[in-house]
Enzyme design. Sequence first.
Site, mmCIF file in Angstrom:
data_model
loop_
_atom_site.group_PDB
_atom_site.id
_atom_site.type_symbol
_atom_site.label_atom_id
_atom_site.label_comp_id
_atom_site.label_asym_id
_atom_site.label_seq_id
_atom_site.Cartn_x
_atom_site.Cartn_y
_atom_site.Cartn_z
ATOM 1 N N ALA A 2 0.823 -1.213 0.000
ATOM 2 C CA ALA A 2 0.000 0.000 0.000
ATOM 3 C C ALA A 2 0.853 1.258 0.000
ATOM 4 C CB ALA A 2 -0.942 0.003 1.199
ATOM 5 N N ARG A 22 18.137 -0.991 -9.611
ATOM 6 C CA ARG A 22 17.073 -1.941 -9.281
ATOM 7 C C ARG A 22 17.659 -3.242 -8.746
ATOM 8 N NH1 ARG A 22 15.679 0.518 -14.169
ATOM 9 N NH2 ARG A 22 13.759 1.770 -14.102
ATOM 10 N N HIS A 42 13.912 -4.934 -17.368
ATOM 11 C CA HIS A 42 13.587 -3.614 -16.829
ATOM 12 C C HIS A 42 14.823 -3.060 -16.123
ATOM 13 C CE1 HIS A 42 11.198 -0.368 -15.373
ATOM 14 N NE2 HIS A 42 11.199 -0.754 -14.101
ATOM 15 N N ASN A 100 3.290 4.058 -2.342
ATOM 16 C CA ASN A 100 2.890 5.002 -3.384
ATOM 17 C C ASN A 100 2.371 4.308 -4.639
ATOM 18 O OD1 ASN A 100 3.519 7.325 -1.908
ATOM 19 N ND2 ASN A 100 5.647 7.316 -2.587
ATOM 20 N N VAL A 101 3.081 3.278 -5.094
ATOM 21 C CA VAL A 101 2.668 2.585 -6.311
ATOM 22 C C VAL A 101 1.350 1.846 -6.087
ATOM 23 C CG1 VAL A 101 3.261 0.815 -8.010
ATOM 24 C CG2 VAL A 101 5.029 2.342 -7.160
ATOM 25 N N ASN A 124 10.888 -4.784 -7.776
ATOM 26 C CA ASN A 124 12.187 -4.797 -8.454
ATOM 27 C C ASN A 124 13.205 -5.675 -7.726
ATOM 28 O OD1 ASN A 124 12.044 -3.160 -10.819
ATOM 29 N ND2 ASN A 124 11.761 -1.368 -9.502
ATOM 30 N N ARG A 173 7.266 5.808 -21.033
ATOM 31 C CA ARG A 173 8.304 6.841 -20.938
ATOM 32 C C ARG A 173 8.868 7.169 -22.313
ATOM 33 N NH1 ARG A 173 10.794 4.094 -15.446
ATOM 34 N NH2 ARG A 173 9.586 5.368 -13.990
ATOM 35 N N ASP A 177 -1.147 -4.620 3.237
ATOM 36 C CA ASP A 177 0.168 -4.122 3.641
ATOM 37 C C ASP A 177 0.410 -4.540 5.088
ATOM 38 O OD1 ASP A 177 2.104 -1.696 2.326
ATOM 39 O OD2 ASP A 177 2.346 -2.065 4.472
ATOM 40 N N VAL A 187 5.375 -6.343 -9.869
ATOM 41 C CA VAL A 187 5.900 -4.993 -10.087
ATOM 42 C C VAL A 187 7.188 -4.765 -9.291
ATOM 43 C CG1 VAL A 187 5.294 -2.529 -10.061
ATOM 44 C CG2 VAL A 187 3.497 -4.243 -10.389
#
EC number: 1.1.1.37
Length: 307
Positions: free
Chosen positions: A11, A89, A176, A13-14, A121, A152, A34, A119
Site C-alpha cells: 500500500a 534496481r 527492466h 505510493n505505487v 524490483n 516513458r 500491507d 511490479v
Amino acid sequence: MKRPKITIVGAGNVGATAAHICASKQLGDVVLIDIAEGVPQGKALDIFESSPVDRFDCRLVGSQSYDEAKGSDVVVVTAGIPRKPGMSRDDLIATNAKIMQSVMTEVKAKCPDSFLIIVSNPLDAMVYLAHKQSGFPKNRVMGMAGVLDTARYRSFIAAELDVSVLDVQAFVLGGHGDQMVPLPRYTTVGGIPLPSLLSAEKIEAIVDRTRKGGAEITKLLGTSAYYAPAASICEMVEAIVRDRKRILPAAALCEGEYGIEGIFVGVPVKLGGNGVEKVMEIELNDDEKAAFATSVDHVKSLCDGLG
C-alpha cells in the site's frame, strides 16, 4: 453481475495509486494489503470516500490479512523496498526476494486461480521467482515493466516532436533496467516511422533517457516513481478483466521464442482474459538482436543469483 476482484499487495505510493486508478476506472473491487498497521485501511477508506465525486461504484478494503484477498481474479504485487538515489534496481534483490517468497506463500493459498502481475524490483528476477514459488501456469504470471518503459519512451518522443502521445506507437524489449531495448525501427508517429522524423542523434538521446527514466525520477523525488507505474499496472489489469486482447510489452516466460528458454523478459504479448495468450515474435536486425541478448544475459545472471 459480479465485479472482478483485484488485490494489490503493498500500500505504498505505487500500490495505493494503482488502487485509486483501478477503482476510478471501475475495473473491479479492490483489496489493498500491507504489513503497516492502519495504512491499507486508511488509504482504502480515503479512496472509497472519493467515489461519490469521481462517480465510481467499487468496494475497497484495506487489510493486513490475505483472507480478504480470497477469490481474487488478479493479484498485483508491488511490495518491497523502493529505490533510493544512487541505487540500481538490482541492489534490491536480496530483500525483495524474501518478501516475494512470503507473498507467494499467501497468494498460492488464498488466490490459487488468480493472475499475477509482478511490479517489485528487480522486476524480471522477481517475476521469475514468483512463477517458481507459486507454481502457477505461465499464462497467469507476468511482470509489469514494458508498459512503463514504453510509456516513458512514447512520452519523450511526443515531447520532442510536439505531438499527441496518442499518435506515438512503440514498445520496448528486454529486462527492466539499463539494458532495456527501445526499438526505433518499430516506432511510428501517426504511422510515420520515427527515423523519418528525427535524426539518429536525437533518437539515441531519447533511447538513453528512456533507459535512465526511473533513475531520473528517483534522483528528483528521492524515491521510486509511482504515477506512471500505477497507470501501467492498471492498463494490464484492464486488458485481463475486460478481455481486451491488447498487444502490450510485458515480462513473460519465453520457451523458445526469440531463442530464449525458461526466462521471464520483456517481449510483446497478447494480453486478455486468459492472461498472456501469446508471445508475439518480431524480426530483429543484428544490432537489435545483440542488444536484446545483452539484456537477456543480465536477466539470467539475476535469476541465477536467486539460487
